[in-house]
Design a protein around this motif. Structure first.
Motif, PDB file in Angstrom:
ATOM      1  N   ALA A 257       0.769  -1.279  -0.067  1.00  0.00           N
ATOM      2  CA  ALA A 257       0.001  -0.080  -0.093  1.00  0.00           C
ATOM      3  C   ALA A 257       0.935   1.347  -0.059  1.00  0.00           C
ATOM      4  CB  ALA A 257      -0.757   0.050   1.204  1.00  0.00           C
ATOM      5  N   ALA A 258       0.249   2.473  -0.335  1.00  0.00           N
ATOM      6  CA  ALA A 258       0.852   3.631  -0.420  1.00  0.00           C
ATOM      7  C   ALA A 258       1.213   3.902   0.974  1.00  0.00           C
ATOM      8  CB  ALA A 258       0.030   4.877  -1.078  1.00  0.00           C
ATOM      9  N   PRO A 259       2.391   4.788   1.258  1.00  0.00           N
ATOM     10  CA  PRO A 259       2.654   5.112   2.628  1.00  0.00           C
ATOM     11  C   PRO A 259       1.693   6.266   3.220  1.00  0.00           C
ATOM     12  CG  PRO A 259       4.386   5.981   0.935  1.00  0.00           C
ATOM     13  CD  PRO A 259       3.419   5.153   0.281  1.00  0.00           C
ATOM     14  N   TYR A 260       1.514   6.036   4.617  1.00  0.00           N
ATOM     15  CA  TYR A 260       0.686   7.069   5.148  1.00  0.00           C
ATOM     16  C   TYR A 260       1.562   8.475   5.276  1.00  0.00           C
ATOM     17  CZ  TYR A 260      -2.487   3.421   6.586  1.00  0.00           C
ATOM     18  OH  TYR A 260      -3.412   2.423   6.450  1.00  0.00           O
ATOM     19  N   GLN A 261       1.009   9.288   5.793  1.00  0.00           N
ATOM     20  CA  GLN A 261       1.676  10.816   5.708  1.00  0.00           C
ATOM     21  C   GLN A 261       2.752  10.625   6.981  1.00  0.00           C
ATOM     22  OE1 GLN A 261       1.529  13.326   3.641  1.00  0.00           O
ATOM     23  NE2 GLN A 261       0.195  11.913   2.451  1.00  0.00           N
ATOM     24  N   TRP A 262       2.651  10.178   7.934  1.00  0.00           N
ATOM     25  CA  TRP A 262       3.429  10.112   9.041  1.00  0.00           C
ATOM     26  C   TRP A 262       4.921   9.560   8.630  1.00  0.00           C
ATOM     27  CZ3 TRP A 262       5.764   5.806  11.152  1.00  0.00           C
ATOM     28  CH2 TRP A 262       4.968   4.708  10.697  1.00  0.00           C
ATOM     29  N   GLN A 263       4.674   8.671   7.759  1.00  0.00           N
ATOM     30  CA  GLN A 263       5.987   7.868   7.512  1.00  0.00           C
ATOM     31  C   GLN A 263       7.186   8.663   6.594  1.00  0.00           C
ATOM     32  OE1 GLN A 263       3.624   4.766   5.598  1.00  0.00           O
ATOM     33  NE2 GLN A 263       5.345   3.476   6.319  1.00  0.00           N
ATOM     34  N   TYR A 264       6.702   9.871   6.121  1.00  0.00           N
ATOM     35  CA  TYR A 264       7.711  10.752   5.459  1.00  0.00           C
ATOM     36  C   TYR A 264       8.505  11.509   6.419  1.00  0.00           C
ATOM     37  CZ  TYR A 264       5.066   9.783   1.267  1.00  0.00           C
ATOM     38  OH  TYR A 264       4.207   8.945   0.191  1.00  0.00           O
ATOM     39  N   PRO A 265       7.883  12.149   7.355  1.00  0.00           N
ATOM     40  CA  PRO A 265       8.716  12.612   8.504  1.00  0.00           C
ATOM     41  C   PRO A 265       9.426  11.685   9.409  1.00  0.00           C
ATOM     42  CG  PRO A 265       6.533  13.352   8.982  1.00  0.00           C
ATOM     43  CD  PRO A 265       6.525  12.488   7.941  1.00  0.00           C
ATOM     44  N   TYR A 266       9.301  10.538   9.398  1.00  0.00           N
ATOM     45  CA  TYR A 266       9.436   9.602  10.294  1.00  0.00           C
ATOM     46  C   TYR A 266      10.914   9.213   9.467  1.00  0.00           C
ATOM     47  CZ  TYR A 266      10.766   5.292  12.896  1.00  0.00           C
ATOM     48  OH  TYR A 266      11.361   4.449  13.537  1.00  0.00           O
ATOM     49  N   LEU A 267      11.189   9.227   8.292  1.00  0.00           N
ATOM     50  CA  LEU A 267      12.316   9.010   7.535  1.00  0.00           C
ATOM     51  C   LEU A 267      13.457   9.778   8.009  1.00  0.00           C
ATOM     52  CD1 LEU A 267      11.198   8.409   3.748  1.00  0.00           C
ATOM     53  CD2 LEU A 267      11.881   6.581   5.310  1.00  0.00           C
ATOM     54  N   LEU A 268      13.233  10.858   8.813  1.00  0.00           N
ATOM     55  CA  LEU A 268      14.280  11.675   9.183  1.00  0.00           C
ATOM     56  C   LEU A 268      14.772  11.175  10.780  1.00  0.00           C
ATOM     57  CD1 LEU A 268      12.971  15.535   8.841  1.00  0.00           C
ATOM     58  CD2 LEU A 268      14.745  14.236   7.634  1.00  0.00           C
ATOM     59  N   SER A 269      14.089  10.075  11.165  1.00  0.00           N
ATOM     60  CA  SER A 269      14.667   9.429  12.416  1.00  0.00           C
ATOM     61  C   SER A 269      15.967   8.879  12.350  1.00  0.00           C
ATOM     62  CB  SER A 269      13.683   8.537  12.856  1.00  0.00           C
ATOM     63  OG  SER A 269      13.550   7.128  12.145  1.00  0.00           O
ATOM     64  N   ILE A 270      16.694   8.942  11.107  1.00  0.00           N
ATOM     65  CA  ILE A 270      17.789   8.223  11.056  1.00  0.00           C
ATOM     66  C   ILE A 270      18.800   9.368  11.395  1.00  0.00           C
ATOM     67  CG2 ILE A 270      18.303   9.267   8.607  1.00  0.00           C
ATOM     68  CD1 ILE A 270      19.232   5.757   9.905  1.00  0.00           C
ATOM     69  N   VAL A 271      18.515  10.534  11.518  1.00  0.00           N
ATOM     70  CA  VAL A 271      19.424  11.665  12.144  1.00  0.00           C
ATOM     71  C   VAL A 271      19.690  11.501  13.417  1.00  0.00           C
ATOM     72  CG1 VAL A 271      19.431  14.038  12.287  1.00  0.00           C
ATOM     73  CG2 VAL A 271      18.720  13.234  10.094  1.00  0.00           C
ATOM     74  N   PRO A 272      18.749  11.206  14.294  1.00  0.00           N
ATOM     75  CA  PRO A 272      19.095  11.322  15.847  1.00  0.00           C
ATOM     76  C   PRO A 272      20.222   9.978  16.016  1.00  0.00           C
ATOM     77  CG  PRO A 272      16.689  11.595  15.727  1.00  0.00           C
ATOM     78  CD  PRO A 272      17.258  11.358  14.253  1.00  0.00           C
ATOM     79  N   SER A 273      19.882   8.811  15.492  1.00  0.00           N
ATOM     80  CA  SER A 273      20.547   7.881  15.475  1.00  0.00           C
ATOM     81  C   SER A 273      22.091   7.985  15.176  1.00  0.00           C
ATOM     82  CB  SER A 273      20.097   6.504  14.643  1.00  0.00           C
ATOM     83  OG  SER A 273      18.685   6.249  15.215  1.00  0.00           O
ATOM     84  N   LEU A 274      22.249   8.795  13.906  1.00  0.00           N
ATOM     85  CA  LEU A 274      23.773   8.861  13.487  1.00  0.00           C
ATOM     86  C   LEU A 274      24.262  10.003  14.467  1.00  0.00           C
ATOM     87  CD1 LEU A 274      23.076   9.255   9.773  1.00  0.00           C
ATOM     88  CD2 LEU A 274      24.004   7.401  10.748  1.00  0.00           C
ATOM     89  N   LEU A 275      23.473  10.887  14.978  1.00  0.00           N
ATOM     90  CA  LEU A 275      24.219  11.830  15.890  1.00  0.00           C
ATOM     91  C   LEU A 275      24.535  11.223  17.373  1.00  0.00           C
ATOM     92  CD1 LEU A 275      21.743  15.133  15.758  1.00  0.00           C
ATOM     93  CD2 LEU A 275      24.466  14.731  14.850  1.00  0.00           C
ATOM     94  N   GLY A 276      23.737  10.193  17.654  1.00  0.00           N
ATOM     95  CA  GLY A 276      24.101   9.325  18.841  1.00  0.00           C
ATOM     96  C   GLY A 276      25.298   8.523  18.701  1.00  0.00           C
ATOM     97  N   ALA A 277      25.453   7.851  17.194  1.00  0.00           N
ATOM     98  CA  ALA A 277      26.631   7.090  17.139  1.00  0.00           C
ATOM     99  C   ALA A 277      27.825   7.983  17.063  1.00  0.00           C
ATOM    100  CB  ALA A 277      26.299   6.215  15.714  1.00  0.00           C
ATOM    101  N   MET A 278      27.586   9.171  16.479  1.00  0.00           N
ATOM    102  CA  MET A 278      28.823  10.336  16.258  1.00  0.00           C
ATOM    103  C   MET A 278      29.246  10.606  18.021  1.00  0.00           C
ATOM    104  SD  MET A 278      27.642  12.136  13.072  1.00  0.00           S
ATOM    105  CE  MET A 278      28.696  13.914  13.774  1.00  0.00           C
ATOM    106  N   ALA A 279      28.428  10.655  18.662  1.00  0.00           N
ATOM    107  CA  ALA A 279      28.589  11.112  20.021  1.00  0.00           C
ATOM    108  C   ALA A 279      29.411   9.812  20.909  1.00  0.00           C
ATOM    109  CB  ALA A 279      27.485  11.427  20.976  1.00  0.00           C
ATOM    110  N   MET A 280      29.399   8.726  20.403  1.00  0.00           N
ATOM    111  CA  MET A 280      29.925   7.831  21.455  1.00  0.00           C
ATOM    112  C   MET A 280      31.569   7.615  21.336  1.00  0.00           C
ATOM    113  SD  MET A 280      27.262   5.952  22.709  1.00  0.00           S
ATOM    114  CE  MET A 280      25.465   6.479  22.375  1.00  0.00           C
ATOM    115  N   PRO A 281      32.038   7.572  20.409  1.00  0.00           N
ATOM    116  CA  PRO A 281      33.745   7.400  20.382  1.00  0.00           C
ATOM    117  C   PRO A 281      34.380   8.484  21.423  1.00  0.00           C
ATOM    118  CG  PRO A 281      32.857   7.388  18.066  1.00  0.00           C
ATOM    119  CD  PRO A 281      31.625   7.828  18.853  1.00  0.00           C
TER     120      PRO A 281
END
Length: 186
Positions: free
Chosen positions: A72-96
């Motif tokens: 099925a076609a994606p719901y509208q909330w899925q488009y902004p959710y694609l930005l959820s990769i940003v916090p994960s990357l920032l958290g990974a960059m904070a660790m070392p």
């Protein structure tokens, strides 16, 4: 040998009841940091998997790689959710390097880009879920399953993963602050 007080008592066998370990106030900041970092890495991998599933659905439907009957076609909330990769990357960059500012930005952006779209999605899909529950009719499907059921399941798992990620990030932040305070005291 004898002493002025007399003969020394002979050693008796004990079962370890006379041993009292030192009391500790809990794990050290280093132990807490290592524990939280390990959990955050695992949760980041799960977040990446969830993100890939959402990105795959969006990509497949927009490029029309399969028919809309299959995915099925994606719901509208899925488009902004694609930005959820940003916090994960920032958290990974904070660790070392124990970068506190990256970790704080990661936590704030997780609320904005991860949790907020999920809550909006729950509200967006509620009428469709209500219709499915009351009438048993579904109009969107993902591999033969009701799209709203699949998305609610995905959202439930994602919300738990993001909540645990925020929890461990907060504990890691506290451990890092404690370790910096210990260094300042010395």
């Amino acid at each position: 040998m004898t002493s002025r007080a007399g003969a020394r008592p002979t050693a008796t066998k004990t079962e370890g009841n006379d041993y009292k370990p030192k009391e500790r106030g809990g794990p050290t900041p280093y132990q807490m940091s290592m524990s939280c970092r390990s959990e955050i890495k695992k949760l980041t991998l799960v977040q990446l998997l969830i993100w890939l599933l959402v990105a795959a659905q969006v990509t497949v439907t927009h490029l029309e790689l399969v028919s809309h009957d299959l995915v099925a076609a994606p719901y509208q909330w899925q488009y902004p959710y694609l930005l959820s990769i940003v916090p994960s990357l920032l958290g990974a960059m904070a660790m070392p390097r124990h970068n506190i500012s990256y970790l704080v930005i990661s936590m704030i952006s997780a609320g904005l880009f991860s949790v907020a779209p999920l809550l909006f999605g729950a509200m967006e899909m509620f009428p469709v879920a209500q219709q499915l529950y009351r009438h048993g009719k579904a109009y969107r499907f993902i591999f033969g399953y009701s799209a709203v059921s699949v998305m609610y399941l995905l959202m439930l798992v994602a919300l738990q993963v993001h909540a645990w990620h925020l929890y461990y990030s907060k504990r890691l932040l506290d451990a890092w602050f404690d370790s910096t305070q210990d260094k300042k005291k010395k």
